[in-house]
Motif scaffolding. Structure first.
Motif, PDB file in Angstrom:
ATOM      1  N   ASP A 144      -9.313  -0.370   4.404  1.00 24.53           N
ATOM      2  CA  ASP A 144      -7.876  -0.343   4.125  1.00 24.53           C
ATOM      3  C   ASP A 144      -7.520  -0.522   2.654  1.00 24.53           C
ATOM      4  O   ASP A 144      -6.657   0.191   2.130  1.00 24.53           O
ATOM      5  CB  ASP A 144      -7.166  -1.393   4.977  1.00 24.53           C
ATOM      6  CG  ASP A 144      -7.060  -0.954   6.427  1.00 24.53           C
ATOM      7  OD1 ASP A 144      -6.031  -0.356   6.783  1.00 24.53           O
ATOM      8  OD2 ASP A 144      -8.017  -1.181   7.194  1.00 24.53           O
ATOM      9  N   ARG A 145      -8.135  -1.463   1.967  1.00 24.69           N
ATOM     10  CA  ARG A 145      -7.794  -1.644   0.561  1.00 24.69           C
ATOM     11  C   ARG A 145      -8.273  -0.455  -0.275  1.00 24.69           C
ATOM     12  O   ARG A 145      -7.629  -0.073  -1.254  1.00 24.69           O
ATOM     13  CB  ARG A 145      -8.402  -2.961   0.040  1.00 24.69           C
ATOM     14  CG  ARG A 145      -7.886  -4.207   0.748  1.00 24.69           C
ATOM     15  CD  ARG A 145      -6.368  -4.345   0.596  1.00 24.69           C
ATOM     16  NE  ARG A 145      -5.865  -5.497   1.327  1.00 24.69           N
ATOM     17  CZ  ARG A 145      -5.284  -5.435   2.529  1.00 24.69           C
ATOM     18  NH1 ARG A 145      -5.135  -4.260   3.129  1.00 24.69           N
ATOM     19  NH2 ARG A 145      -4.855  -6.525   3.133  1.00 24.69           N
ATOM     20  N   HIS A 146      -9.401   0.129   0.117  1.00 28.68           N
ATOM     21  CA  HIS A 146      -9.911   1.311  -0.579  1.00 28.68           C
ATOM     22  C   HIS A 146      -8.925   2.469  -0.441  1.00 28.68           C
ATOM     23  O   HIS A 146      -8.564   3.126  -1.429  1.00 28.68           O
ATOM     24  CB  HIS A 146     -11.272   1.694   0.003  1.00 28.68           C
ATOM     25  CG  HIS A 146     -11.905   2.895  -0.629  1.00 28.68           C
ATOM     26  ND1 HIS A 146     -12.387   2.888  -1.910  1.00 28.68           N
ATOM     27  CD2 HIS A 146     -12.107   4.146  -0.151  1.00 28.68           C
ATOM     28  CE1 HIS A 146     -12.883   4.077  -2.211  1.00 28.68           C
ATOM     29  NE2 HIS A 146     -12.717   4.862  -1.159  1.00 28.68           N
ATOM     30  N   LEU A 147      -8.463   2.702   0.795  1.00 28.35           N
ATOM     31  CA  LEU A 147      -7.507   3.782   1.028  1.00 28.35           C
ATOM     32  C   LEU A 147      -6.169   3.493   0.346  1.00 28.35           C
ATOM     33  O   LEU A 147      -5.511   4.417  -0.157  1.00 28.35           O
ATOM     34  CB  LEU A 147      -7.304   3.986   2.531  1.00 28.35           C
ATOM     35  CG  LEU A 147      -8.490   4.599   3.282  1.00 28.35           C
ATOM     36  CD1 LEU A 147      -8.244   4.549   4.788  1.00 28.35           C
ATOM     37  CD2 LEU A 147      -8.709   6.045   2.839  1.00 28.35           C
ATOM     38  N   LEU A 148      -5.776   2.227   0.321  1.00 24.74           N
ATOM     39  CA  LEU A 148      -4.532   1.860  -0.352  1.00 24.74           C
ATOM     40  C   LEU A 148      -4.619   2.190  -1.845  1.00 24.74           C
ATOM     41  O   LEU A 148      -3.675   2.748  -2.421  1.00 24.74           O
ATOM     42  CB  LEU A 148      -4.248   0.375  -0.167  1.00 24.74           C
ATOM     43  CG  LEU A 148      -3.045  -0.185  -0.939  1.00 24.74           C
ATOM     44  CD1 LEU A 148      -1.750   0.493  -0.494  1.00 24.74           C
ATOM     45  CD2 LEU A 148      -2.954  -1.707  -0.753  1.00 24.74           C
ATOM     46  N   ALA A 149      -5.743   1.874  -2.472  1.00 22.74           N
ATOM     47  CA  ALA A 149      -5.915   2.152  -3.900  1.00 22.74           C
ATOM     48  C   ALA A 149      -5.847   3.653  -4.168  1.00 22.74           C
ATOM     49  O   ALA A 149      -5.197   4.103  -5.124  1.00 22.74           O
ATOM     50  CB  ALA A 149      -7.242   1.579  -4.384  1.00 22.74           C
ATOM     51  N   MET A 150      -6.492   4.431  -3.321  1.00 23.74           N
ATOM     52  CA  MET A 150      -6.471   5.890  -3.495  1.00 23.74           C
ATOM     53  C   MET A 150      -5.051   6.436  -3.341  1.00 23.74           C
ATOM     54  O   MET A 150      -4.626   7.315  -4.095  1.00 23.74           O
ATOM     55  CB  MET A 150      -7.401   6.542  -2.469  1.00 23.74           C
ATOM     56  CG  MET A 150      -8.871   6.252  -2.681  1.00 23.74           C
ATOM     57  SD  MET A 150      -9.904   6.901  -1.345  1.00 23.74           S
ATOM     58  CE  MET A 150      -9.605   8.661  -1.530  1.00 23.74           C
ATOM     59  N   ARG A 151      -4.320   5.894  -2.378  1.00 23.05           N
ATOM     60  CA  ARG A 151      -2.950   6.359  -2.143  1.00 23.05           C
ATOM     61  C   ARG A 151      -2.039   6.005  -3.316  1.00 23.05           C
ATOM     62  O   ARG A 151      -1.232   6.828  -3.761  1.00 23.05           O
ATOM     63  CB  ARG A 151      -2.426   5.735  -0.854  1.00 23.05           C
ATOM     64  CG  ARG A 151      -1.073   6.269  -0.412  1.00 23.05           C
ATOM     65  CD  ARG A 151      -0.665   5.625   0.901  1.00 23.05           C
ATOM     66  NE  ARG A 151       0.537   6.228   1.444  1.00 23.05           N
ATOM     67  CZ  ARG A 151       1.130   5.843   2.571  1.00 23.05           C
ATOM     68  NH1 ARG A 151       0.593   4.849   3.283  1.00 23.05           N
ATOM     69  NH2 ARG A 151       2.225   6.430   3.002  1.00 23.05           N
ATOM     70  N   VAL A 152      -2.185   4.792  -3.840  1.00 27.13           N
ATOM     71  CA  VAL A 152      -1.362   4.364  -4.972  1.00 27.13           C
ATOM     72  C   VAL A 152      -1.665   5.201  -6.202  1.00 27.13           C
ATOM     73  O   VAL A 152      -0.751   5.607  -6.943  1.00 27.13           O
ATOM     74  CB  VAL A 152      -1.580   2.860  -5.257  1.00 27.13           C
ATOM     75  CG1 VAL A 152      -0.944   2.458  -6.586  1.00 27.13           C
ATOM     76  CG2 VAL A 152      -1.002   2.016  -4.132  1.00 27.13           C
ATOM     77  N   LEU A 153      -2.939   5.490  -6.458  1.00 25.94           N
ATOM     78  CA  LEU A 153      -3.310   6.313  -7.606  1.00 25.94           C
ATOM     79  C   LEU A 153      -2.714   7.716  -7.500  1.00 25.94           C
ATOM     80  O   LEU A 153      -2.224   8.271  -8.482  1.00 25.94           O
ATOM     81  CB  LEU A 153      -4.834   6.394  -7.720  1.00 25.94           C
ATOM     82  CG  LEU A 153      -5.539   5.128  -8.213  1.00 25.94           C
ATOM     83  CD1 LEU A 153      -7.048   5.273  -8.079  1.00 25.94           C
ATOM     84  CD2 LEU A 153      -5.158   4.824  -9.660  1.00 25.94           C
TER      85      LEU A 153
END
Length: 223
Positions: free
Chosen positions: A102-111
């Motif tokens: 989840d945090r990995h996907l969150l970072a990708m989405r924010v970028l």
């Protein structure tokens, strides 16, 4: 409480999380939901949290076998419950060492969103993953949970349900009891905190019975 569960050699947290899965299944007429459990990544510098996802194929099989109409034996329910405990424990350990999703996907989405905001003409489109209905469904948590370590068990603990249609479950497992605060939105017709509390209590009792009786059946079968 924790002391009672020690005789079954099960994780108290896995016990509570599986009880919540079973309770939700019964509360919602035989369906499951994406479930959020707060996990800690404090082993890392500036580490905070990661999402543990208690819902799994193993937990789905477990709740189905606990249905009286399934025809399952206590031995079968016992085996499914232990498998669900194992699946939860494995995900928990992975999440807490930085191997959650989840945090990995969150970072990708924010970028991706930041790039579009800075240069909407030349930036690439947001990856289709983040607009896929399945992605939205997996992040719609009708059950949001968190264990809260406390030392004075007369204190109140809890948090508001994160969505208008969700339950919020904050709990702590003491040596002789499990304390839990359940929150919800009174305006949500499909959810009822008092009803869900009853399902949680019954789920825990049913699971203890299976741990006690199912293990006995398994021992007899081996003999």
């Amino acid at each position: 409480g924790k002391n009672y569960l020690k005789q079954f050699r099960v994780s108290p947290d896995s016990f509570v999380q599986n009880a919540l899965q079973l309770a939700f299944w019964r509360d919602q007429g035989g369906r499951v939901t994406a479930t959020y459990e707060t996990g800690t990544t404090r082993a890392f510098h500036h580490g905070r949290t990661e999402c543990i996802r208690p819902l799994s194929s193993a937990s789905r099989e477990m709740v189905e076998l606990f249905d009286p109409d399934s025809g399952a034996s206590q031995h079968e329910r016992h085996a499914a419950l232990l498998a669900s405990f194992k699946a939860h424990g494995a995900y928990l350990r992975r999440a807490c060492v930085g191997m959650g999703i989840d945090r990995h996907l969150l970072a990708m989405r924010v970028l991706a969103m930041t790039a579009q905001h800075k240069d909407p003409i030349n930036a690439s489109e947001i990856p289709a993953l983040f607009t896929d209905p399945i992605f939205e469904k997996m992040n719609t948590f009708e059950l949001s949970t968190s264990a809260m370590p406390v030392t004075y068990y007369n204190d109140f603990l809890g948090f508001g349900a994160p969505f208008p249609f969700s339950y919020g479950c904050c709990y702590t497992m003491a040596s002789d009891r499990c304390c839990m605060t359940i929150t919800g939105n009174a305006a949500c017709e499909g959810k009822n905190v008092d009803r869900f509390r009853g399902h949680v209590e019954k789920a825990m009792r049913d699971m203890v019975k299976v741990l006690r009786d199912g293990g006995t059946e398994e021992h007899k079968a081996k003999l």
